[in-house]
Design a protein around this motif. Structure first.
Motif, mmCIF file in Angstrom:
data_model
loop_
_atom_site.group_PDB
_atom_site.id
_atom_site.type_symbol
_atom_site.label_atom_id
_atom_site.label_comp_id
_atom_site.label_asym_id
_atom_site.label_seq_id
_atom_site.Cartn_x
_atom_site.Cartn_y
_atom_site.Cartn_z
ATOM 1 N N LEU A 83 0.809 -1.211 0.000
ATOM 2 C CA LEU A 83 0.000 0.000 0.000
ATOM 3 C C LEU A 83 0.846 1.268 0.000
ATOM 4 O O LEU A 83 0.309 2.379 0.047
ATOM 5 C CB LEU A 83 -0.917 0.000 1.228
ATOM 6 C CG LEU A 83 -1.794 -1.247 1.396
ATOM 7 C CD1 LEU A 83 -2.509 -1.223 2.743
ATOM 8 C CD2 LEU A 83 -2.797 -1.366 0.269
ATOM 9 N N ILE A 84 2.162 1.088 -0.044
ATOM 10 C CA ILE A 84 3.116 2.193 0.058
ATOM 11 C C ILE A 84 3.902 2.298 -1.243
ATOM 12 O O ILE A 84 4.500 1.309 -1.673
ATOM 13 C CB ILE A 84 4.074 1.957 1.245
ATOM 14 C CG1 ILE A 84 3.292 1.940 2.569
ATOM 15 C CG2 ILE A 84 5.177 3.000 1.279
ATOM 16 C CD1 ILE A 84 4.056 1.328 3.724
ATOM 17 N N PRO A 85 3.921 3.450 -1.895
ATOM 18 C CA PRO A 85 4.654 3.567 -3.162
ATOM 19 C C PRO A 85 6.162 3.474 -2.959
ATOM 20 O O PRO A 85 6.705 3.954 -1.964
ATOM 21 C CB PRO A 85 4.252 4.950 -3.685
ATOM 22 C CG PRO A 85 3.839 5.724 -2.476
ATOM 23 C CD PRO A 85 3.247 4.712 -1.526
ATOM 24 N N GLY A 340 1.943 6.202 8.397
ATOM 25 C CA GLY A 340 3.220 6.831 8.703
ATOM 26 C C GLY A 340 4.180 6.856 7.536
ATOM 27 O O GLY A 340 4.809 7.884 7.253
ATOM 28 N N THR A 341 4.313 5.730 6.846
ATOM 29 C CA THR A 341 5.288 5.660 5.748
ATOM 30 C C THR A 341 4.823 6.494 4.569
ATOM 31 O O THR A 341 5.632 7.201 3.939
ATOM 32 C CB THR A 341 5.527 4.206 5.327
ATOM 33 O OG1 THR A 341 5.735 3.396 6.482
ATOM 34 C CG2 THR A 341 6.747 4.107 4.423
ATOM 35 N N ARG A 342 3.540 6.437 4.233
ATOM 36 C CA ARG A 342 3.026 7.280 3.153
ATOM 37 C C ARG A 342 3.227 8.762 3.488
ATOM 38 O O ARG A 342 3.571 9.566 2.613
ATOM 39 C CB ARG A 342 1.549 6.963 2.893
ATOM 40 C CG ARG A 342 1.344 5.683 2.089
ATOM 41 C CD ARG A 342 -0.114 5.283 1.967
ATOM 42 N NE ARG A 342 -0.926 6.184 1.163
ATOM 43 C CZ ARG A 342 -1.535 5.850 0.011
ATOM 44 N NH1 ARG A 342 -1.376 4.608 -0.482
ATOM 45 N NH2 ARG A 342 -2.282 6.718 -0.623
ATOM 46 N N CYS A 391 1.127 7.535 -6.685
ATOM 47 C CA CYS A 391 0.583 6.281 -6.152
ATOM 48 C C CYS A 391 0.083 5.392 -7.292
ATOM 49 O O CYS A 391 0.328 4.181 -7.301
ATOM 50 C CB CYS A 391 -0.553 6.567 -5.169
ATOM 51 S SG CYS A 391 -0.006 7.260 -3.593
ATOM 52 N N GLU A 392 -0.614 5.990 -8.236
ATOM 53 C CA GLU A 392 -1.180 5.210 -9.340
ATOM 54 C C GLU A 392 -0.094 4.545 -10.176
ATOM 55 O O GLU A 392 -0.195 3.359 -10.507
ATOM 56 C CB GLU A 392 -2.052 6.095 -10.226
ATOM 57 C CG GLU A 392 -2.757 5.309 -11.340
ATOM 58 C CD GLU A 392 -3.744 6.145 -12.105
ATOM 59 O OE1 GLU A 392 -3.299 6.943 -12.954
ATOM 60 O OE2 GLU A 392 -4.956 5.994 -11.880
#
Length: 418
Positions: A83-85, A340-342, A391-392
């Protein structure tokens, strides 16, 4: 407009200021955030004889679904990373060793106890960082470890740190990505000490012994982390900022700045430029202190943006090693990692989309009016449209759509853990 059309429109806004957004996204994709494994299990680890958390560390809350095994923790990390780019690293503590049910003391841990982590990381193209675990142990029960007056206890922790450096070297060799091995200790006194110098002398001697063996920096970078106070060490902390900054500089190792390890009126963003003048690399642990070192999940707040701006505007994306360090047991743990990471990546993007050269020039010219005006106006530039596109193209959910994935994972996986 769809996501791509909004991106193109936003890109043209930034192009007016000479900002090449396509190039920014290419650079952002190279940045690796070191995601801390201990958010997933509340800093419990997998030792056969587990000790209660100590050393001023507390994970509050009992949200269901805590990882109980290495397999569950890696599964949860897989979900969060999906879920994280970008492609990142995972940060381990020594207590995450896998010993096949055997009791292995911390001064006896070996690379083989982390081979499952290495294989997992290798399959996913991830790097690994490492930390000796110098807390939550009978030999840390009095709050003194590497500075303990008892030589037997000091020697135990010295052996543990030496073993940890070898594990860091193993990670670096196996994964082709340099491992950061970071030493943090809880040592200090609850009330006013009669001797401040002695414990620091013992800590210095212990670190000297730990670092005696030369390890190629291609594989492992040594690092020390300061703290201003701790629970049970309110009056005096042996490993203060002044101690470690001087020690690191003299011994050519890294100093790590944890955003929660300073007085509430201090900010790490203000320290980064000072460190970069004298150090080839600087390491960070990014958390969100609420008054003191509470390790809340980081949000997209002013200080996070200032940290990112200091890294970006000083052309230090390859010099500042960014790790995260928060643990919240009151919310979904996969969501905590994701949020947090995003946010850390989002803050870097925000900083990379600032007209940093122009703002510096205005400051040097003494044009503080225009500097302030532009800094404020860029807060509402269409960065969100750039982020959504990023993100996409990295095949991760856009906007809050990631939350559906987490809810589904909670329903299908986490809720079944008892």
């Amino acid at each position: 407009m769809n996501i791509k059309e909004k991106y193109e429109a936003a890109k043209s806004e930034y192009a007016k200021w000479g900002i090449d957004v396509d190039k920014v996204l290419e650079e952002l994709k190279k940045v690796k955030i070191s995601v801390h494994c201990w958010q997933g299990d509340d800093v419990t680890g997998f030792e056969k004889n587990k000790e209660a958390l100590s050393g001023g560390i507390a994970a509050t809350g009992n949200y269901p679904g805590k990882a109980r095994t290495p397999e569950e923790l890696r599964s949860d990390l897989d979900k969060a990373l999906s879920l994280i780019p970008g492609k990142h690293k995972v940060n381990l503590h020594a207590i995450y060793a896998e010993t096949n049910g055997e009791v292995v003391e911390r001064d006896e841990i070996k690379p083989e106890h982390f081979k499952n982590w290495v294989e997992w990381a290798k399959e996913r193209g991830l790097g690994l960082d490492f930390n000796p675990t110098i807390f939550s142990h009978p030999k840390a029960s009095d709050g003194l470890t590497l500075s303990n007056p008892n030589k037997e206890i000091r020697d135990f922790w010295i052996r543990h740190c030496k073993a940890s450096r070898k594990i860091g070297e193993y990670f670096g060799k196996e994964l082709g990505q340099t491992c950061l091995t970071n030493i943090w200790i809880p040592d200090g006194y609850k009330d006013i000490p009669a001797d401040r110098l002695g414990p620091r002398q013992r800590l210095k001697d212990s670190l000297d012994e730990i670092l005696k063996e030369d390890i190629d920096k291609k594989y492992n970078l040594d690092c020390v982390e300061s703290k201003v106070f701790g629970l049970g060490a309110e009056a005096y902390t042996v490993g203060s900022s002044e101690f470690y900054i001087n020690y690191a500089a003299k011994n050519n190792i890294l100093s790590l700045l944890d955003t929660g390890h300073y007085h509430p009126t201090e900010v790490v963003s203000d320290k980064i430029s000072a460190m970069l003048l004298f150090d080839e690399k600087v390491a960070l642990h990014v958390s969100r202190p609420v008054r003191w070192d509470s390790d809340h999940v980081i949000v997209f707040d002013d200080e996070l943006k200032e940290i990112a701006k200091e890294i970006v505007r000083n052309d230090a994306l390859d010099r500042v090693i960014i790790g995260l360090d928060f643990f919240d047991a009151s919310i979904n743990r996969v969501a905590a990692w994701t949020i947090g990471t995003r946010n850390m990546i989002k803050a870097l993007l925000f900083a990379m989309l600032m007209p940093n050269k122009k703002l510096k020039d205005l400051q040097d010219e003494g044009n503080f009016t225009e500097r302030l005006a532009l800094m404020e106006e860029f807060k509402t530039y269409p960065m969100g449209d750039i982020w959504n596109y990023y993100c996409e193209i990295n095949n991760v959910p856009v906007k809050e759509n990631w939350l559906r994935e987490v809810k589904k994972y909670e329903e299908e996986v986490l809720s079944k853990r008892k």
